[in-house]
Design a protein around this motif. Structure first.
Motif, PDB file in Angstrom:
ATOM      1  N   LEU A 131       4.351   1.454   2.371  1.00 51.89           N
ATOM      2  CA  LEU A 131       5.542   2.252   2.068  1.00 51.89           C
ATOM      3  C   LEU A 131       5.149   3.710   1.946  1.00 51.89           C
ATOM      4  CD1 LEU A 131       5.756  -0.611   0.263  1.00 51.89           C
ATOM      5  CD2 LEU A 131       7.989   0.359  -0.267  1.00 51.89           C
ATOM      6  N   LEU A 132       5.762   4.558   2.753  1.00 51.59           N
ATOM      7  CA  LEU A 132       5.567   6.000   2.651  1.00 51.59           C
ATOM      8  C   LEU A 132       6.665   6.551   1.748  1.00 51.59           C
ATOM      9  CD1 LEU A 132       4.706   6.920   6.353  1.00 51.59           C
ATOM     10  CD2 LEU A 132       3.285   5.872   4.587  1.00 51.59           C
ATOM     11  N   PRO A 133       6.324   6.990   0.538  1.00 56.57           N
ATOM     12  CA  PRO A 133       7.358   7.393  -0.428  1.00 56.57           C
ATOM     13  C   PRO A 133       8.250   8.524   0.053  1.00 56.57           C
ATOM     14  CG  PRO A 133       5.253   7.063  -1.525  1.00 56.57           C
ATOM     15  CD  PRO A 133       4.975   7.006  -0.055  1.00 56.57           C
ATOM     16  N   ASP A 134       7.762   9.381   0.968  1.00 55.85           N
ATOM     17  CA  ASP A 134       8.602  10.470   1.476  1.00 55.85           C
ATOM     18  C   ASP A 134       9.893   9.957   2.106  1.00 55.85           C
ATOM     19  OD1 ASP A 134       6.867  12.376   0.652  1.00 55.85           O
ATOM     20  OD2 ASP A 134       6.199  12.996   2.640  1.00 55.85           O
ATOM     21  N   ASP A 135       9.840   8.754   2.674  1.00 58.83           N
ATOM     22  CA  ASP A 135      11.040   8.133   3.221  1.00 58.83           C
ATOM     23  C   ASP A 135      11.693   7.309   2.114  1.00 58.83           C
ATOM     24  OD1 ASP A 135      11.036   9.143   5.787  1.00 58.83           O
ATOM     25  OD2 ASP A 135       9.865   7.501   6.617  1.00 58.83           O
ATOM     26  N   LEU A 136      12.706   7.866   1.497  1.00 62.27           N
ATOM     27  CA  LEU A 136      13.448   7.144   0.466  1.00 62.27           C
ATOM     28  C   LEU A 136      14.584   6.409   1.173  1.00 62.27           C
ATOM     29  CD1 LEU A 136      14.611   8.667  -2.946  1.00 62.27           C
ATOM     30  CD2 LEU A 136      15.841   6.858  -1.760  1.00 62.27           C
ATOM     31  N   ILE A 137      14.552   5.086   1.123  1.00 65.15           N
ATOM     32  CA  ILE A 137      15.558   4.277   1.822  1.00 65.15           C
ATOM     33  C   ILE A 137      16.451   3.603   0.780  1.00 65.15           C
ATOM     34  CG2 ILE A 137      15.959   2.367   3.417  1.00 65.15           C
ATOM     35  CD1 ILE A 137      13.305   3.044   4.749  1.00 65.15           C
ATOM     36  N   VAL A 196       0.847  -1.186   0.000  1.00 62.28           N
ATOM     37  CA  VAL A 196       0.000   0.000   0.000  1.00 62.28           C
ATOM     38  C   VAL A 196       0.887   1.242   0.000  1.00 62.28           C
ATOM     39  CG1 VAL A 196      -1.729   1.307   1.308  1.00 62.28           C
ATOM     40  CG2 VAL A 196      -1.859  -1.206   1.207  1.00 62.28           C
ATOM     41  N   PHE A 197       0.573   2.172  -0.886  1.00 66.12           N
ATOM     42  CA  PHE A 197       1.317   3.428  -1.000  1.00 66.12           C
ATOM     43  C   PHE A 197       0.353   4.586  -0.722  1.00 66.12           C
ATOM     44  CE2 PHE A 197       3.092   0.284  -3.837  1.00 66.12           C
ATOM     45  CZ  PHE A 197       4.458   0.360  -3.636  1.00 66.12           C
ATOM     46  N   PRO A 198       0.388   5.159   0.478  1.00 63.46           N
ATOM     47  CA  PRO A 198      -0.477   6.312   0.760  1.00 63.46           C
ATOM     48  C   PRO A 198       0.093   7.563   0.088  1.00 63.46           C
ATOM     49  CG  PRO A 198       0.128   5.115   2.774  1.00 63.46           C
ATOM     50  CD  PRO A 198       1.063   4.681   1.687  1.00 63.46           C
TER      51      PRO A 198
END
Length: 295
Positions: free
Chosen positions: A131-137, A9-11
């Protein structure tokens, strides 16, 4: 419930106000880090973990995300005609043939917990990643979700990615306390949303990767609306702790907070310096800038 992750899921319904005016007409998730939009890094991380059902929780201004992962016959034809085969392969390789994109509209901005709850019809009775896209890991080896998926196969219990944060910054994160704070995987005793430093149970901050069992949905349905009328995922996880084990997971890799301008710029520079085609010119530019700053 199978222990193999197939759904993520991508919010992505947020307004991206910290990047206005750039995000007035463009989703913040489409801002490019080097030459790929932020959302693509998150999708690639999920695909690497074997996930094939990609569930995007969107808002009314997010059509560009759908267009990005869709085919563009006119553009592909133009690239083929001009013999730009490398670019054509990149476009056609955005998603493998067995991947499925599902788009669900979040009708009201009611928080991360509500966004996850919106995914319930597509997730069903399955474990899933968030996965929260703002956190690029970034990790040169296995991505964060792949690491967590492997740990989930061993336990079939929820996992939350964490990292040490500065003690004075605990009020910016969900904070967990757990036995074995130094272990890669440790059972969580409690989770608190953005506690003041003097009230924080630890300095282990939650970052934007979760692997959750479907039990979280029942807790989200019962979670009261908090500040701003939002449903907090942290509150639902806290309730889930009373029924199931939830584990903190220390991932390998470097997190960039692309929700902030400084984090976004750092990610762009760091990832560009990892690129053999960009690093020499960029290093020379940085040396020139440093020399100019000293003069």
């Amino acid at each position: 419930m199978t222990s193999r992750l197939r759904k993520a899921v991508f919010p992505v319904a947020g307004l991206g106000t910290r990047f206005l005016p750039a995000t007035k007409a463009m989703p913040k998730e489409m801002l490019p880090v080097v030459d790929k939009p932020i959302i693509q890094y998150a999708v690639e991380e999920a695909l690497e973990a074997g996930i094939r059902d990609l569930i995007f929780i969107t808002g009314r201004t997010k059509r560009a995300i759908e267009d990005h992962f869709d085919h563009s016959p006119e553009l592909e034809h133009e690239l083929a005609q001009r013999n730009k085969h490398q670019l054509l392969e990149q476009l056609q390789g955005l998603l493998p043939g067995d991947a499925h994109c599902i788009y669900i509209r979040q009708s009201e901005p009611l928080g991360l917990g509500h966004a996850v709850l919106c995914a319930r019809p597509a997730v069903g009775d399955n474990a899933f990643a968030v996965l929260l896209p703002d956190d690029l890991i970034h990790n040169p080896g296995s991505g964060c979700v792949k690491q967590m998926a492997q740990a989930f196969q061993e336990r079939a219990e929820s996992l939350i990615a964490v990292e040490e944060v500065a003690p004075e910054d605990t009020d910016k994160y969900g904070i967990v306390s757990c036995a074995g704070n130094s272990d890669t995987v440790a059972r969580i005793d409690a989770i608190v949303e953005k506690p003041r430093p003097e009230m924080a149970p630890s300095s282990l901050g939650v970052v934007g990767r979760y692997v959750l069992t479907p039990g979280i949905f029942a807790e989200l349905e019962q979670t009261s609306h908090g500040a701003g009328g939002e449903i907090q995922l942290t509150d639902a996880i806290s309730a889930l702790l009373k029924k199931e084990s939830v584990h903190a997971y220390r991932f390998s890799g470097r997190r960039f907070d692309c929700g902030s301008k400084s984090g976004f710029l750092e990610a762009t520079l760091r990832l560009a310096l990892d690129r053999p085609d960009l690093a020499p010119d960029l290093k020379a530019l940085l040396r020139d800038l440093q020399a100019t700053a000293k003069s």
